[in-house]
Scaffold this active site. Structure first.
Site, short mmCIF file in Angstrom:
data_model
loop_
_atom_site.label_atom_id
_atom_site.label_comp_id
_atom_site.label_asym_id
_atom_site.label_seq_id
_atom_site.Cartn_x
_atom_site.Cartn_y
_atom_site.Cartn_z
N CYS A 31 -11.72 3.79 -28.55
CA CYS A 31 -13.14 4.11 -29.15
C CYS A 31 -13.82 4.31 -27.65
O CYS A 31 -14.95 3.60 -27.30
CB CYS A 31 -13.82 3.29 -29.76
N GLU A 32 -13.59 5.31 -26.97
CA GLU A 32 -14.19 5.56 -25.58
C GLU A 32 -13.82 7.16 -25.40
O GLU A 32 -12.64 7.45 -25.44
CB GLU A 32 -13.38 4.66 -24.71
N GLY B 265 0.65 -1.19 0.05
CA GLY B 265 0.04 -0.05 0.01
C GLY B 265 0.70 1.44 -0.06
O GLY B 265 0.12 2.40 -0.11
N TYR C 16 0.70 -1.18 -12.24
CA TYR C 16 -0.68 -1.47 -12.38
C TYR C 16 -1.14 -1.00 -13.76
O TYR C 16 -2.18 -0.64 -13.91
CB TYR C 16 -1.52 -0.90 -11.38
N GLU D 290 4.39 -6.16 2.00
CA GLU D 290 3.96 -6.59 0.68
C GLU D 290 3.85 -5.47 -0.45
O GLU D 290 2.90 -5.33 -0.87
CB GLU D 290 2.80 -7.42 0.58
N GLY E 212 4.04 -3.51 -3.72
CA GLY E 212 4.17 -3.60 -5.11
C GLY E 212 4.44 -2.24 -5.85
O GLY E 212 5.40 -2.07 -6.36
N1 LLP Z 1 -1.10 -7.18 -0.72
C1 LLP Z 1 -2.15 -7.41 -0.91
C2 LLP Z 1 -2.92 -8.38 -0.24
C3 LLP Z 1 -2.92 -6.70 -1.95
O1 LLP Z 1 -4.30 -6.85 -2.17
C4 LLP Z 1 -1.93 -5.73 -2.63
C5 LLP Z 1 -2.50 -5.05 -3.78
C6 LLP Z 1 -0.57 -5.57 -2.19
C7 LLP Z 1 -0.18 -6.17 -1.19
C8 LLP Z 1 0.49 -4.41 -2.90
O2 LLP Z 1 -0.11 -3.13 -2.77
P1 LLP Z 1 0.74 -1.93 -3.04
O3 LLP Z 1 2.01 -1.92 -2.71
O4 LLP Z 1 1.08 -2.18 -4.72
O5 LLP Z 1 0.00 -0.95 -3.06
N2 LLP Z 1 -4.84 -1.44 -9.43
C9 LLP Z 1 -4.96 -0.44 -8.48
C10 LLP Z 1 -3.91 -1.21 -7.20
C11 LLP Z 1 -4.67 -2.32 -6.76
C12 LLP Z 1 -4.10 -3.03 -5.56
C13 LLP Z 1 -4.51 -4.51 -5.01
N3 LLP Z 1 -3.86 -4.96 -4.08
C14 LLP Z 1 -4.27 0.80 -8.80
O6 LLP Z 1 -3.46 0.82 -10.09
O7 LLP Z 1 -4.11 1.87 -8.09
#
Ligand code: LLP
Length: 439
Positions: A367-368, A254, A396, A296, A298
């Site tokens: 097309c949007e 997050g 993402y 975690e 991402g």
């Molecule tokens: N752990 C779990 C259980 C998760 O569901 C997620 C992300 C992460 C870790 C990694 O979170 P991060 O560090 O990347 O914020 N598509 C959306 C983001 C969806 C995130 C879903 N879960 C966007 O483009 O903003």
């Protein structure tokens, strides 16, 4: 020669972003205009040095404050064979969310025991794969999953974490709030006790610890602290009630990345400082033995490392309304503006140091009407054929890409020390039609 210090937007580009002798934007020592020419556009360029340094930053900043913290990369942010290899080399673990991600990671040689698997609606097949491959932890999301898993595990002791929904507002886009009470993710508070009791009596499940993940794109650390209060208090409670021993706590991902020059998220160090301090003080206060900690991330590992290169096509100036600059990509390779109102920065690859003179909207070719990449940005005068480099495209975008309008998904290159390597070729028309032909 252009001075890169006069280009404030470079702050949200990869760490190695520079202006080269030709005056072009360079990433990882590679000329972005030349990359676009060689590989075509849209092209996703990832700066390997940037990704590696962020992996190390997470390990160091959390590790020095709480030794042994496990950094588990969330590949949903950017899923690729080369990325699995890089992350394994950097000593990170993995937080997969589907059988597909798990299979992809395993096929890329990622060690199964360093993989953890959350997900709110895992199928029997996905759980079977995870059990068969003896992955690190299955992060159980709900009571039906708990029952299904204990059936599948048979005589094997399977390590699990229980994902608790702490009911905390992460102050992020509502699509990215996963730890509020009204969410499909995690065990609602009403189910916590039943889950713990059930899991602890199942002889083939080992409840190794607890998990929460409250959302994505967080710009504050307070929501993590509130979640720690909730979950650690509960851990102390069930230690008393059921003699539950928490060996591991995952606080999810997050951590917000920087997308614009003005909106600066907390650094990894300041997230770590606040989180570890509260974690330690709560454990002390509650007389809890400190468990191993897992994070975690991402987005923060890959968002800024990725730059999308597009070629400018039609420019439509509507007097008194707006100027649309359409590029050869859009919502098919990056849906984040329409989906979350995401804001990104861009530079003209051949003239990154030129003065911004004109406010435009960067639109795609889909097309949007909502196919917008950047709603409003001031850029130098653009011409058809210019290469536009959009920052903050590492997380993402590619994994959420689609074949809408029968578009071909872009190629991806890794750049480092002046060398580029193709890590995913562009999709072909053949790829697009093959499943229909074979049906
Ligand atoms: N752990 C779990 C259980 C998760 O569901 C997620 C992300 C992460 C870790 C990694 O979170 P991060 O560090 O990347 O914020 N598509 C959306 C983001 C969806 C995130 C879903 N879960 C966007 O483009 O903003």
């Amino acid at each position: 020669m252009a001075d890169k210090n006069n280009i404030p937007r470079l702050a949200v580009f990869p760490q190695t972003a520079d202006v080269n002798k030709k005056g072009n934007l360079a990433i990882g020592g590679c000329d972005s205009v030349a990359l676009a020419e060689k590989y075509g556009t849209p092209l996703y360029v990832f700066d390997e040095t940037d990704i590696r340094s962020r992996c190390r930053e997470f390990k160091e900043e959390f590790g020095k404050r709480y030794p042994g913290t496990i950094v588990s990369y969330s590949p949903k942010a950017f899923t690729a064979g080369a990325m699995f290899e890089l992350v394994a080399e950097e000593g990170l673990e993995l937080d997969v969310v589907s059988g597909g991600e798990l299979a992809f990671a395993l096929a890329s040689g990622f060690p199964a025991n360093r993989i953890h698997f959350p997900g709110n609606n895992k199928s029997r097949e996905e759980l079977e794969l995870a059990v068969r491959e003896r992955i690190g932890h299955i992060v159980v999301d709900n009571l039906p999953e708990l029952n299904m898993l204990s059936n599948i595990a048979d005589k094997r002791k399977v390590d699990i974490l229980l994902r608790l929904n702490p009911g905390v507002d992460p102050h992020t886009h509502k699509h990215n709030a996963t730890g509020i009470a009204d969410s499909k993710f995690g065990l609602p508070k009403a189910d916590w006790d039943e889950a713990v009791k059930t899991a602890m009596v199942e002889y083939n499940l080992n409840v190794d610890g607890l998990h929460f993940h409250i959302g994505s794109g967080l710009y504050e650390y307070q929501p993590y602290l509130n979640s720690l209060d909730e979950v650690l208090s509960y851990a102390a409670d069930i230690k008393q009630k059921y003699k539950f021993k928490m060996n591991l706590l995952s606080i999810g991902g997050g951590f917000g990345a920087q997308y614009t020059v003005d909106a600066v998220p907390p650094t990894v160090a300041s997230f770590a400082e606040a989180i570890i301090e509260r974690f330690n003080s709560m454990c002390r206060e509650l007389e809890l033995e400190t468990p191993k900690l897992m994070i975690e991330p991402g987005r923060k590992i890959v968002a800024q490392a990725g730059v999308a290169l597009y070629t400018v096509g039609v420019i439509k100036e509507i007097p008194g309304v707006r100027t649309y600059v359409s590029v050869d990509g859009g919502m098919g390779d990056n849906i984040r503006q329409p989906m979350y109102g995401a804001v990104q920065e861009a530079l003209v690859a051949s003239r990154p140091a030129d003065k911004d003179t004109k406010k435009v909207t960067i639109s795609g070719k889909y097309c949007e009407a909502g196919d917008v990449l950047i709603k409003e940005i001031k850029l130098p005068e653009l011409n058809a054929g210019d290469i536009l480099a959009v920052a903050g495209s590492g997380a993402y975008c590619v994994p959420m890409s689609s074949n809408y309008n029968a578009a071909l998904r872009p190629a991806i290159v890794f750049v480092k020390d002046g060398k580029a390597r193709l890590i995913r070729r562009r999709e072909t028309l053949e790829d697009l039609m093959i499943r229909d032909k074979e049906a």
